[in-house]
Design an enzyme around this catalytic site. Sequence first.
Site, short mmCIF file in Angstrom:
data_model
loop_
_atom_site.label_atom_id
_atom_site.label_comp_id
_atom_site.label_asym_id
_atom_site.label_seq_id
_atom_site.Cartn_x
_atom_site.Cartn_y
_atom_site.Cartn_z
N ASP A 109 -67.27 -15.91 8.37
CA ASP A 109 -66.16 -15.24 7.68
C ASP A 109 -66.74 -14.50 6.48
O ASP A 109 -67.00 -15.12 5.44
CB ASP A 109 -65.14 -16.25 7.18
CG ASP A 109 -64.35 -16.89 8.30
OD1 ASP A 109 -63.57 -16.20 8.95
OD2 ASP A 109 -64.52 -18.12 8.52
N HIS A 161 -54.41 -24.35 6.82
CA HIS A 161 -55.52 -25.30 6.75
C HIS A 161 -54.99 -26.71 6.51
O HIS A 161 -55.64 -27.70 6.87
CB HIS A 161 -56.49 -24.93 5.61
CG HIS A 161 -57.24 -23.66 5.85
ND1 HIS A 161 -56.73 -22.44 5.51
CD2 HIS A 161 -58.45 -23.43 6.42
CE1 HIS A 161 -57.61 -21.49 5.83
NE2 HIS A 161 -58.65 -22.07 6.39
N ASP A 201 -57.76 -19.63 15.82
CA ASP A 201 -58.23 -20.08 14.52
C ASP A 201 -58.76 -21.50 14.72
O ASP A 201 -58.59 -22.11 15.80
CB ASP A 201 -57.09 -20.04 13.50
CG ASP A 201 -57.58 -19.84 12.07
OD1 ASP A 201 -58.77 -20.12 11.82
OD2 ASP A 201 -56.79 -19.41 11.21
#
Length: 428
Positions: free
Chosen positions: A143, A255, A327
């Site tokens: 990322d 998250h 994800d």
Amino acid sequence: MIIAVLMLITACGETQKPGSTANSSAGSTTEQQAAPEGSADSDAEEAEENNEQNHASPQEETDPVQEQLDQLSLDEKIGQMILAGVQGTALDDQAKQMIADQKVGGIIFYGNNVTTLQGTADFVQSIKEANRVNPLPIFMSVDQEGGKVSRMPDEVESIPSNGKVGATKDAELAETMGRLLARQIQLAGFNVDFAPVLDVNSNPNNPVIGDRSFGSSAELVSRLGVAEMKGLRSEGMIPVVKHFPGHGDTSVDSHLDLPVVNKTEEQLAELEWIPFQAAVKEHVEAVMVAHILFPKLDSDHPASLSDVIIGEHLRGKFNYDGVVITDDLSMGAIAKNYKLNEAAIATVQAGSDILLVAHSYESAKTIFDTLKNAVKNGKITESRIDESVYRILALKQSYKLSDEQQPSDDLKRLNADIVQWRKQVHAE
């Protein structure tokens, strides 16, 4: 009378036989004109060539991706669908075993895997070398967005956030940003960047996006996001746009737990989906799907596990046939609500190609074993696995990935280019 009858019989005997009309008409010109010297031989040669062409078997076009796919075992195919994390800052025995046994198709680095530039490059290269036991090159991903989401060591000049670049409204600066991001991570040997962020920052209370977005306008995010994507691509870096269907209006960090967005299809089409549709029109290589529940589209599954959102909308209505990546399946949004094996089966059935799972070697093994057993017991067909692996192989072939690829670019020159570009961003 007798003479007249004899003359009539003779004339009839000179008439053409049935079936000779075509030959007669085809040759009428040559009968009336003198044939040029050697024409009989050339006509015979041409006739022979035509005859050979007519009887030659047609050459079948080969599909190099399909040929490669046909050589893979089921284990190798399932491994290609897993993108896993690694521990520490050097290749350990567990990572070696995961690469050899689960044959993972990709690795993701986080901040805790990064040391110095040289140390990180050595770590990346050691993974590529370990992967040579497998028949396909490995995705090395990270990322690297700019701003607060950066995985580069301090010796590499920083790149400001998308929000800073978005304030300039300048697509050329965004495209240069993409090129600079690509050059940064190529210094360490990466070949995939989870960028650009195409979320529209429409909720000021959003705890996870903020200035990771180019702004609150779908038009601005589309224009600058696609420009950044093209910049990454132009430097040979595989871009992955994120987080479909849009993470900009969430008030929960995925998250930690599962965000819920109560928007209709029509509302999403008016804002969140616009940048992703723009990227699809520009043939984006890969799309990351978020762990967000959109109950007005699918009340049972978050986007990353939803056949409605991935299958019907992204694959169907958007007509997207590139690589779909989840994800991280170890995030709280999934881990608190689903068992990993159930999530793995659901996301593949929904249309995902690559399952991202970080922070645990055991998780990668769980996904590998789950998908293999699902094929054996008929929950997932091998042809469904083949669909995903075909897309993955096509992407690796199109970028000519190789485990031989070494870090590239010159740090001093790159840093100078970043500093110069930053001045332009701040000037505007």
